[in-house]
Motif scaffolding. Structure first.
Motif, PDB file in Angstrom:
ATOM      1  N   UNK A 115       0.854  -1.176   0.000  1.00 51.49           N
ATOM      2  CA  UNK A 115       0.000   0.000   0.000  1.00 51.49           C
ATOM      3  C   UNK A 115       0.898   1.236   0.000  1.00 51.49           C
ATOM      4  N   UNK A 116       0.334   2.339  -0.490  1.00 55.81           N
ATOM      5  CA  UNK A 116       1.099   3.589  -0.531  1.00 55.81           C
ATOM      6  C   UNK A 116       0.881   4.358   0.765  1.00 55.81           C
ATOM      7  N   UNK A 117       1.966   4.767   1.373  1.00 55.59           N
ATOM      8  CA  UNK A 117       1.919   5.613   2.560  1.00 55.59           C
ATOM      9  C   UNK A 117       2.812   6.830   2.330  1.00 55.59           C
ATOM     10  N   UNK A 118       2.577   7.845   3.125  1.00 50.25           N
ATOM     11  CA  UNK A 118       3.492   8.992   3.098  1.00 50.25           C
ATOM     12  C   UNK A 118       4.920   8.471   3.313  1.00 50.25           C
ATOM     13  N   UNK A 119       5.904   9.045   2.649  1.00 51.85           N
ATOM     14  CA  UNK A 119       7.211   8.406   2.546  1.00 51.85           C
ATOM     15  C   UNK A 119       7.856   8.108   3.899  1.00 51.85           C
ATOM     16  N   UNK A 569      -5.014   7.905 -12.465  1.00 49.47           N
ATOM     17  CA  UNK A 569      -3.618   7.941 -12.002  1.00 49.47           C
ATOM     18  C   UNK A 569      -2.726   8.680 -12.995  1.00 49.47           C
ATOM     19  N   UNK A 570      -3.040   8.595 -14.278  1.00 54.71           N
ATOM     20  CA  UNK A 570      -2.275   9.389 -15.246  1.00 54.71           C
ATOM     21  C   UNK A 570      -2.505  10.883 -15.002  1.00 54.71           C
ATOM     22  N   UNK A 571      -3.748  11.236 -14.642  1.00 51.86           N
ATOM     23  CA  UNK A 571      -4.034  12.632 -14.298  1.00 51.86           C
ATOM     24  C   UNK A 571      -3.231  13.036 -13.056  1.00 51.86           C
ATOM     25  N   UNK A 572      -3.271  12.167 -12.023  1.00 55.81           N
ATOM     26  CA  UNK A 572      -2.546  12.479 -10.785  1.00 55.81           C
ATOM     27  C   UNK A 572      -1.043  12.587 -11.050  1.00 55.81           C
ATOM     28  N   UNK A 601      -0.953   9.427  -1.717  1.00 59.46           N
ATOM     29  CA  UNK A 601      -1.723   8.512  -0.854  1.00 59.46           C
ATOM     30  C   UNK A 601      -3.140   8.343  -1.399  1.00 59.46           C
ATOM     31  N   UNK A 602      -3.752   9.432  -1.838  1.00 55.44           N
ATOM     32  CA  UNK A 602      -5.140   9.326  -2.325  1.00 55.44           C
ATOM     33  C   UNK A 602      -5.230   8.461  -3.576  1.00 55.44           C
ATOM     34  N   UNK A 603      -4.303   8.645  -4.502  1.00 53.84           N
ATOM     35  CA  UNK A 603      -4.365   7.896  -5.761  1.00 53.84           C
ATOM     36  C   UNK A 603      -3.457   6.664  -5.736  1.00 53.84           C
ATOM     37  N   UNK A 610       5.809   9.884  -1.341  1.00 51.20           N
ATOM     38  CA  UNK A 610       4.944   8.757  -0.955  1.00 51.20           C
ATOM     39  C   UNK A 610       5.569   7.482  -1.519  1.00 51.20           C
ATOM     40  N   UNK A 611       5.495   6.397  -0.720  1.00 47.43           N
ATOM     41  CA  UNK A 611       6.196   5.165  -1.097  1.00 47.43           C
ATOM     42  C   UNK A 611       5.275   3.964  -0.937  1.00 47.43           C
TER      43      UNK A 611
END
Length: 727
Positions: A115-119, A569-572, A601-603, A610-611
């Protein structure tokens, strides 16, 4: 029988325990091996007590193209052939516009999703799992095109598969779609003054004030000929939605199989392919099937996202050509040695051949310093062009890639006042100070336009594309000698054609958020590509701009379009790129980092802040195991000369040269491949991934102890002899 004296007992214990202390502290890799014992391929590293096995790496790449969007899965397979519990660290490249969103870790039959979290939080999650003996994987972004994978608690003889996935849109240029998948991070030049930092990283680079993360973008490099291998497989499936005229790769031989419905299955036609050059895939629509516009949509969390590609109407090349001032810059640093400098010299000659007597020009070459052919740009007379060709032919490649002084010099206007001023920059972009270079382009561009030409097997795509964007130009890749003439001809045809500029996209609703916010100029054969978050009721979009003094206006109906997962995600990803660019416009790092981390984190995207992290719930490492960090070396890009990169300093010191140091660095583990004659290869010592402070302290203390013991013993023996003589 004489009694054992106290000092003799101390000596005896020291001699007994010193080897044990030293042995316990030896950074064991795998079992000590004789090359003749190895029945299969492998890698042996010279350790203190002999040759030992090192971790291995394999990479599988699977690309699925649907329309103009590609979904790519990259599987990295790490095997630990040692008897230790280790942490593997591997720096690898991805396309500069890749939207990385997925991580899975497979151990045997178990699959753990990330999952992606703040780095900073992801890093803490990873370190906690590592300290608890659990397996964990962490994917961090160092540059838009450089990432790091870390694997914690890889057990003896254990294999872990780490798969990441990303979205990108294919590049469309002059009737041809293409994707470039980088497979190796080339050694990069690191200018600046060394600085102290808390976390150094595992690379050979030293953090500096100009490249504060140098240690994170300079993976160790295996020395060619020492047997290091990094096998790679690439599979692709193209479902473009229309018939194709051709599928090809200028970088690798392919196996291509046409399937039903204009779908093509592609694989590498080389079972021994190595990760030492970019993989490039190209496909050309059949005549009459080239798209003029394409729209992809996705709904996510109540928002509507769209990716729009529009091809402006083609125009005839101007009948009257205006005179121009052309500054050609050629990179002659060590990374350009071998085939690259041959391609670069030829590219410059092609550029010189386009000049006309009414033009003005100059040529600049740079490595650790820079040098101009003429003090100022001068008219392109046949004599001046002939002199330039002779000068360029004598250029060789050696020294550092100190690009900034040459770039600034090229952008400085001289006495010439021609209507068009263009800078053609021929390089592999092997630098670590991209941010400083982009800022310099913004400050010094003036009325110039900058065109980058990427040379070699593994150019720095992030630098090439972004420098051209800041320079209001375009970029070109040349991967082999056969591409030099057609691609340089295509570049100058673009330059000579009217540019579509002052572009604006009107969605008819001020609430629409569209990226890029500032649309770059569009050259002949290139489309306008934008991503937007828009309301469902949006019906039409108008694209307008100017070309050759005329207004251009395109109005498109937003009805229809194809649903496609990943458009959001391409937009983000484009929004993140825009926010990163705003750093050059004065926005604060704190503001931008917080906003980028929130988008990541949102996308569920990997960004600078973010990692992706994946953690196994079950501890597997022994409680007392302390994983040793092992760096996984990269191969040297194909065609590069190892001695020109790491061998020695630049060939000359110039008065105008910057004092910035050359990126001299130790190579990766000097290693010997199984099956090679030991006498024919140089075997060195293993560079340690993590600083072996404990080992060094232990050895040092043991050595001091032994030295003290021997001195005490010798001193005691002298006193005993004197006492016996006196008695």
């Amino acid at each position: 029988m004489s009694a054992v004296r106290p000092r003799s007992l101390f000596l005896l214990l020291s001699l007994i325990f010193f080897p044990l202390v030293a042995l316990a502290a030896t950074p064991t890799l795998g079992p000590v091996r004789d090359p003749g014992e190895m029945g299969a391929g492998g890698l042996l590293i010279r350790a203190d007590d002999g040759l030992r096995e090192a971790p291995l790496l394999e990479t599988d790449v699977a690309i699925e193209v649907s329309g103009l969007i590609a979904r790519t899965r990259v599987t990295q397979r790490f095997t630990n052939p040692t008897r230790d519990w280790v942490e593997g660290v591997y720096v690898f490249p991805l396309p500069e516009d890749a939207a990385v969103d997925t991580l899975t870790m497979r151990i045997g039959e178990r699959v753990i999703a990330g999952r992606v979290e703040e780095r900073a939080r992801a890093k803490r999650t990873y370190e906690k799992a590592k300290s608890e003996g659990r397996k964990a994987s962490l994917v961090e972004q160092e540059r838009p095109n450089v990432f790091t994978t870390s694997i914690a608690n890889l057990g003896p003889d254990e294999t872990v598969e780490v798969t990441i996935a990303y979205q990108e849109d294919a590049r469309y240029d002059r009737g041809r779609f293409s994707l470039r998948f980088p497979l190796v991070v080339g050694p990069r030049y690191v200018p600046g003054t060394p600085i102290a930092s808390g976390f150094a990283g595992t690379g050979w680079g030293v953090n500096t004030d100009e490249v504060p993360d140098a240690a994170r973008i300079t993976p160790p490099v295996a020395k060619p000929g020492d047997g290091r291998e990094h096998p790679v497989t690439v599979r692709a499936e193209i479902d473009a939605g229309f018939p194709l005229d051709s599928v090809s790769s200028p970088s690798h031989p392919l196996r291509i199989r046409a399937q039903r419905g204009d779908v093509y299955a592609i694989g590498l036609d080389d079972p021994d392919a190595q990760a030492d050059r970019d993989f490039v895939l190209e496909w050309v629509p059949a005549v009459g099937n080239a798209p003029n516009a394409a729209l992809f949509r996705e709904s996510m969390d109540g928002d509507e996202y769209a990716l729009l590609m529009v091809m402006p109407p083609q125009v005839e090349t101007q009948a009257t050509r205006v005179s121009r001032e052309t500054i050609i810059v050629i990179d002659t640093s060590g990374s350009m040695s071998g085939e690259s400098i041959v391609q670069a010299r030829r590219a410059v000659r092609e550029a010189l051949a386009t000049l006309r007597p009414e033009d003005a020009f100059n040529v600049i070459e740079f490595d650790s310093g820079f040098r101009s052919l003429f003090p100022e740009a001068r008219p392109a007379t046949p004599e001046a062009v002939a002199r330039a060709n002779q000068w360029v032919e004598g250029l060789d490649a050696e020294g550092g890639t100190n690009m900034l002084p040459a770039l600034v010099a090229a952008l400085q206007p001289g006495a010439e006042s021609r209507a068009v001023r263009q800078v053609v920059f021929v390089t592999d972009g092997a630098v670590g100070n991209e941010r400083g270079l982009f800022s310099a382009i913004e400050r010094h561009l003036g009325r110039s336009r900058l065109y980058t030409v990427g040379i070699g097997s593994a150019p720095n795509g992030h630098f090439m594309s972004k420098a051209a964007e800041f320079g209001r130009g375009t970029f070109t890749y040349i991967g082999n000698p056969a591409e030099v003439v057609p691609k340089m001809a295509a570049l100058f045809e673009k330059i000579d054609s009217p540019v579509l500029h002052d572009l604006h996209v009107d969605w008819g609703d001020p609430s629409v958020e569209s990226w890029p916010a500032r649309i770059p100029d569009v050259y002949a054969g290139e489309p306008v590509v934008v991503a937007a978050r828009l309301p469902r009721e949006a019906k039409r979009v108008v694209v307008s701009g100017k070309r050759g003094g005329e207004d251009v206006r395109l109005e498109l109906d937003l009805g229809g379009g194809a649903d496609h997962e990943g458009v959001s995600r391409l937009w983000a990803r484009r929004k993140v790129a825009g926010l990163m660019d705003s750093l050059h416009e004065g926005r604060s790092m704190d503001e931008v980092s917080a906003e980028v981390a929130a988008i990541g984190v949102r996308h569920q995207l990997v960004t600078r802040w973010s990692s992706l992290v994946a953690v196994d719930v079950t501890p597997t490492a022994p409680v007392d195991a302390e994983p040793t960090t092992r760096r996984v070396p990269s191969l040297l890009p194909a065609g590069w000369d190892f001695s020109k990169i790491f061998g020695r300093r630049g060939r000359r010191e110039r008065a105008d040269a910057s004092p910035a140091p050359m990126a001299v660095a130790p190579p990766a583990a000097d290693a010997v491949a199984i099956g090679q004659q030991i006498a024919s290869v140089r075997i060195g010592r293993l560079p340690q991934g993590g600083t072996p402070a404990a080992l060094l302290i232990t050895l040092g203390a043991s050595g001091l102890g032994l030295g003290g013991t021997l001195l005490a013993f010798a001193s005691g023996r002298r006193r005993d002899r004197r006492a016996e003589e006196a008695g």
